[in-house]
Design a protein around this motif. Structure first.
Motif, PDB file in Angstrom:
ATOM      1  N   ALA A 170       0.855  -1.182   0.000  1.00 39.69           N
ATOM      2  CA  ALA A 170       0.000   0.000   0.000  1.00 39.69           C
ATOM      3  C   ALA A 170       0.892   1.233   0.000  1.00 39.69           C
ATOM      4  N   TYR A 171       0.583   2.166  -0.903  1.00 32.12           N
ATOM      5  CA  TYR A 171       1.328   3.417  -1.024  1.00 32.12           C
ATOM      6  C   TYR A 171       0.427   4.559  -0.566  1.00 32.12           C
ATOM      7  N   PHE A 172       1.003   5.529   0.141  1.00 32.59           N
ATOM      8  CA  PHE A 172       0.234   6.651   0.660  1.00 32.59           C
ATOM      9  C   PHE A 172       0.891   7.965   0.246  1.00 32.59           C
ATOM     10  N   GLY A 173       0.074   8.969  -0.002  1.00 27.36           N
ATOM     11  CA  GLY A 173       0.620  10.278  -0.340  1.00 27.36           C
ATOM     12  C   GLY A 173      -0.404  11.148  -1.030  1.00 27.36           C
ATOM     13  N   GLU A 174      -0.042  12.372  -1.349  1.00 25.77           N
ATOM     14  CA  GLU A 174      -0.947  13.265  -2.063  1.00 25.77           C
ATOM     15  C   GLU A 174      -1.067  12.816  -3.515  1.00 25.77           C
ATOM     16  N   ASN A 175      -2.298  12.796  -4.007  1.00 26.48           N
ATOM     17  CA  ASN A 175      -2.565  12.396  -5.399  1.00 26.48           C
ATOM     18  C   ASN A 175      -1.895  11.070  -5.745  1.00 26.48           C
ATOM     19  N   CYS A 176      -1.978  10.148  -4.805  1.00 29.02           N
ATOM     20  CA  CYS A 176      -1.310   8.864  -4.973  1.00 29.02           C
ATOM     21  C   CYS A 176      -2.168   7.942  -5.841  1.00 29.02           C
ATOM     22  N   ASP A 177      -1.773   7.791  -7.112  1.00 28.86           N
ATOM     23  CA  ASP A 177      -2.466   6.890  -8.027  1.00 28.86           C
ATOM     24  C   ASP A 177      -1.431   6.319  -8.991  1.00 28.86           C
TER      25      ASP A 177
END
Length: 353
Positions: A100-107
């Protein structure tokens, strides 16, 4: 027991105080509590907000697949509330394990997304040997006690220990802090191989019976803290919602709001004196006594006298024990057996499986 610590268990909004629990520094933290008290939600927000690489684990692959689903993921609500997006991607060449990756505008188009959690199932990850997950600082084992309708995993307790060993490796020998693990569960049942192997069922029972409100019991020599949540403000607020008005007086309501474990299967638990009994069988960690005057058996973890029949807890001896003592099941079913503690009953059941 640390009654003075109880007030720190909950945040001002009523949800569980995950930062405080982990700040106490215990390597192992076992938390049981009613539904919706912020266990999973709080843990996810904690490691996402603080950028702590985490192993997020469920018991079975089916449960882990739900966590990994973009639409049903446990990450969705905590991340939405933080204003942080996430995406979940598979690992090349590794089946049933995802990042799972997390962050702003994470796509998919996000540049340099930061991995934040490895999503796994206990049933899968425990079979991996030699894997390096040195970046992980936290292991979150969500719903570690299976619900009554769920099947046990084979050697479930050892599976957890192997998983921890794989991730923790030799970091303590190198002067580093151990991996921290926090294990969550609702109060569905005591039937947990992990709690039984760690001999914590009696501890939880004593906390429930002896503490006013929620209880914290620490075992510094085992690097372990056991927390039983009660009198949650969130649970009190939920009492007058639709589902809990409907289920007034039911076992479901007691478990969900009161963190009351299901003890209906332990009606023959009664501590008794050993004086009117003779020791007949020793098997593993328990001793089975026969009453001198009545048709009654008593199972205890205390030994008085010498047993006529002795069985170790290794597979060959347990197989022999089951073959030679199938009559014990009938004694239990006919109500002619008493157990010193719930653990004694669960151990005998385990040995007879």
């Amino acid at each position: 027991m640390h009654v003075g610590l109880n007030k720190k268990l909950f945040l001002e909004n009523g949800y569980l105080n995950i930062p405080w629990i982990l700040s106490r520094g215990f390597a192992f933290n076992i938390v049981t509590g009613g539904r919706g008290t912020g266990k999973t939600y709080g843990a996810i927000q904690y490691f996402v907000k603080n950028g702590i690489f985490t192993i997020f684990m469920r018991r079975t692959q089916t449960q882990a697949d739900v966590v990994m689903s973009p639409t049903l993921s446990s990450f969705k609500e905590p991340c939405d509330d933080l204003g942080i997006s996430y995406m979940i991607k598979g690992l090349k060449g590794v089946k049933n394990v995802r990042l799972a990756y997390f962050g702003e505008n994470c796509d998919e188009d996000c540049e340099n997304p930061q991995p934040g959690a490895l999503c796994v199932a206990l049933s899968t990850f425990s079979n991996i040997r030699g894997a390096s997950v040195k970046e992980a600082e936290l292991l979150v084992f969500d719903e570690f006690i299976g619900e009554p309708h769920e099947k046990r995993l084979k050697n479930e307790d050892s599976a957890f220990f192997n998983t921890f060993e794989t991730v923790n490796r030799n970091r303590e020998l190198q002067g580093k802090k151990p991996l921290q693990a926090i294990l969550f569960s609702n109060a569905d049942t005591f039937d947990s191989p992990l709690l039984m192997e760690l001999k914590l069922i009696n501890t939880i029972v004593s906390i429930k019976e002896g503490d006013a409100g929620q209880g914290v019991r620490d075992f510094p020599d085992r690097d372990l803290s056991v927390i039983v949540l009660q009198d949650s403000e969130i649970s009190k607020k939920k009492e007058n919602t639709a589902l809990y008005r409907l289920t007034e007086g039911t076992r479901f309501r007691e478990m969900s709001l009161g963190n009351t474990f299901d003890t209906r299967g332990f009606k023959y638990v009664k501590s008794m004196s050993l004086k009117p009994f003779n020791l007949g069988i020793e098997v593993g960690e328990i001793y089975i006594y026969t009453h001198k005057a009545e048709r009654l058996l008593y199972v205890s973890t205390h030994r008085k006298g010498t047993a006529r029949y002795v069985y170790a807890s290794d597979p060959p001896d347990l197989k022999r024990f089951k073959l030679e003592n199938a009559w014990l099941k009938n004694m239990f079913l006919s109500g002619e057996m008493r157990f010193e503690t719930p653990t004694c009953q669960m151990l005998l059941t385990k040995y007879l499986e």
